[in-house]
Design an enzyme around this catalytic site. Structure first.
Site, PDB file in Angstrom:
ATOM      1  N   ALA A   1     -28.748  12.383  19.281  1.00 37.78           N
ATOM      2  CA  ALA A   1     -28.984  11.589  20.097  1.00 37.78           C
ATOM      3  C   ALA A   1     -30.319  10.425  20.171  1.00 37.78           C
ATOM      4  O   ALA A   1     -31.420  10.494  19.799  1.00 37.78           O
ATOM      5  CB  ALA A   1     -29.006  12.491  22.346  1.00 37.78           C
ATOM      6  N   LYS A   2     -30.296   9.250  21.268  1.00 36.01           N
ATOM      7  CA  LYS A   2     -31.541   8.314  21.828  1.00 36.01           C
ATOM      8  C   LYS A   2     -31.087   8.070  22.444  1.00 36.01           C
ATOM      9  O   LYS A   2     -30.253   7.238  22.663  1.00 36.01           O
ATOM     10  CB  LYS A   2     -31.122   7.346  20.130  1.00 36.01           C
ATOM     11  CG  LYS A   2     -32.242   6.350  19.301  1.00 36.01           C
ATOM     12  CD  LYS A   2     -33.824   7.639  18.699  1.00 36.01           C
ATOM     13  CE  LYS A   2     -33.747   6.881  17.979  1.00 36.01           C
ATOM     14  NZ  LYS A   2     -34.727   7.496  17.111  1.00 36.01           N
TER      15      LYS A   2
END
Ligand code: GLU
Length: 430
Positions: free
Chosen positions: A119-120
């Site tokens: 994720a980011k």
């Protein structure tokens, strides 16, 4: 092989022609696909993030006006565990960039075997324009807006470009206040007094050094006396420069937003860090000459370490680079075209998804320590970190020799197989 129904329905913003970092990730997936065997059946799931959240982050500025920032959180893949990856605050953050960064986290986490997906997050703002109080409001509002998709067993943010322990403390507090209980495990990279881990601050740079040393051994290259050029003097750049310096290497060239400095005998790293702490530009260092930013790429070295932003090494400058080992401290610094040029010229590229995985490795330790409320010594953390990085390097090196591919493709082979195997075992619901 039964084709996927969805293979013909690629949304326009996910197409290969989409300009930006996401396009680079798609090219990298294309390169690994022939090596995935039966698991290639599931490869389509890597080409589209699982979940994308775009949020409005309205902030009252100190002067009373209201400014709206764009915020993102992308969960690329959660087949192997909860989403995991940093949050960056930068004026140029785009959806394409956050998508690519989230996907590289999927690959990175699988490559080193930590039980996370990828994720980011990001907020499109320039923190240099914000007062401390405004920065806090941006952080808290952003955290609150993404609050329903993050959590210790859902998605765990961490620091990235322009975010730090201070910001992680505000994120943890905001999430906890909204939940009605203190939840230390919702973010990593926190201050040690709030459930952070010893060793986390320098973990990324230390990991870059450990894999750099392992790569150098394969080439019979000594670290002592080696010339090192570092682009970026933030968290990763400073830590890795210090590790190489302590091992007897010469940091000959450093570049950051203020300029590029050079000294063939080696720059005084302690003095540089001191300058930074007092808010002075690196170009103020004595016993260093200032060179043109673009000439950074011509300086001969044994190690070149990009530790800043994406797409720094392209077909435009790859042919000029005179180094033995390109160690990617940054995420996505090299384009696929540049990769090919460097490989043809015999430069060993140690890819981001392996080289900079030390940060998320110690984030994993932090998350485990928070769950168990039992904290480890720094020696213990560094020992485990070094072991995980060295083992990952060995597996990936062996894969690259066996399959006769670059270290980047080898990392993608190892990682994508792990992700897609999990995908296959979990099966499709419904
Ligand atoms: N932002 C770092 C990275 O790109 C660390 C992520 C984390 O610790 O979750 O790997």
């Amino acid at each position: 092989m039964i084709p996927h129904e969805t293979q013909h329905a690629i949304p326009s913003y996910l197409s290969k022609d989409h300009i930006g970092a996401w396009g680079i990730f798609l090219q990298q997936v294309e390169r690994v696909t022939p090596y995935l065997g039966e698991l290639g059946y599931w490869v389509e799931s890597l080409k589209r993030p699982k979940r994308i959240l775009i949020v409005d982050v309205p902030i009252k500025m100190d002067n009373g006006t209201v400014v709206h920032y764009e915020g993102y959180r992308v969960q690329h893949n959660t087949s192997r565990g909860p989403g995991k990856g940093g949050v960056r605050f930068h004026q140029d953050v785009t959806l394409s960039e956050v998508m690519a960064l989230s996907a590289w986290m999927t690959v990175k986490n699988a490559a080193i075997g930590v039980p996370f997906g990828g994720a980011k997050g990001g907020v499109r703002c320039d923190p240099r324009d914000l007062s401390m109080a405004e920065l806090e409001r941006v952080t808290r509002r952003y955290t609150s807006e993404i609050g329903f998709i993050i959590g210790p067993d859902k998605d765990i943010p961490a620091p990235d470009v322009n975010t730090n322990e201070r910001i992680m403390a505000w994120m943890m507090d905001t999430y906890s206040v909204n939940q009605g209980r203190t939840s230390t495990g919702v973010v990593t990279g926190k201050p040690v007094s709030l459930g952070g881990s010893l060793g986390r601050h320098d973990a990324t740079g230390r990991g870059v050094f450990v894999v750099g040393r392992a790569a150098a051994e394969k080439l019979n290259l000594a670290i002592r006396g080696a010339r090192v050029c570092v682009q970026g003097f933030g968290n990763v750049g400073t830590s890795v420069a210090r590790c190489f310096h302590n091992a007897g290497a010469r940091i000959t060239t450093v570049q950051d937003v203020s300029g590029t400095i050079h000294n063939d005998r080696g720059l005084d790293i302690d003095a540089l860090v001191g300058l930074q702490a007092s808010g002075e530009p690196i170009t103020a260092l004595r016993e260093a000459e200032t060179i043109e930013n673009d000439n950074f790429w011509d300086v001969p070295s044994e190690f070149l370490i990009p530790a800043a932003l994406e797409q720094q090494i392209t077909e435009r400058n790859a042919g000029r680079i005179q180094t033995r080992i390109l160690l990617e401290g940054a995420n996505g610094p090299t384009t696929p075209e540049a990769d090919d040029i460097l490989n043809d010229r015999g430069v060993l590229v140690v890819p981001d998804v392996l080289a900079n995985a030390g940060g998320v490795t110690v984030s994993y330790f932090e998350w485990v320590q928070d769950f168990s409320s039992f904290f480890w010594s720094e020696e213990e953390i560094n020992r485990r970190l070094d072991g995980i990085m060295a083992d990952a390097f060995a597996t990936i090196w062996e894969t690259s020799r066996r399959e006769k591919v670059s270290l980047r493709t080898a990392t993608f082979i190892v990682a994508c197989k792990r992700v897609l195997e999990a995908r296959q075992l979990r099966g499709l619901y419904p």
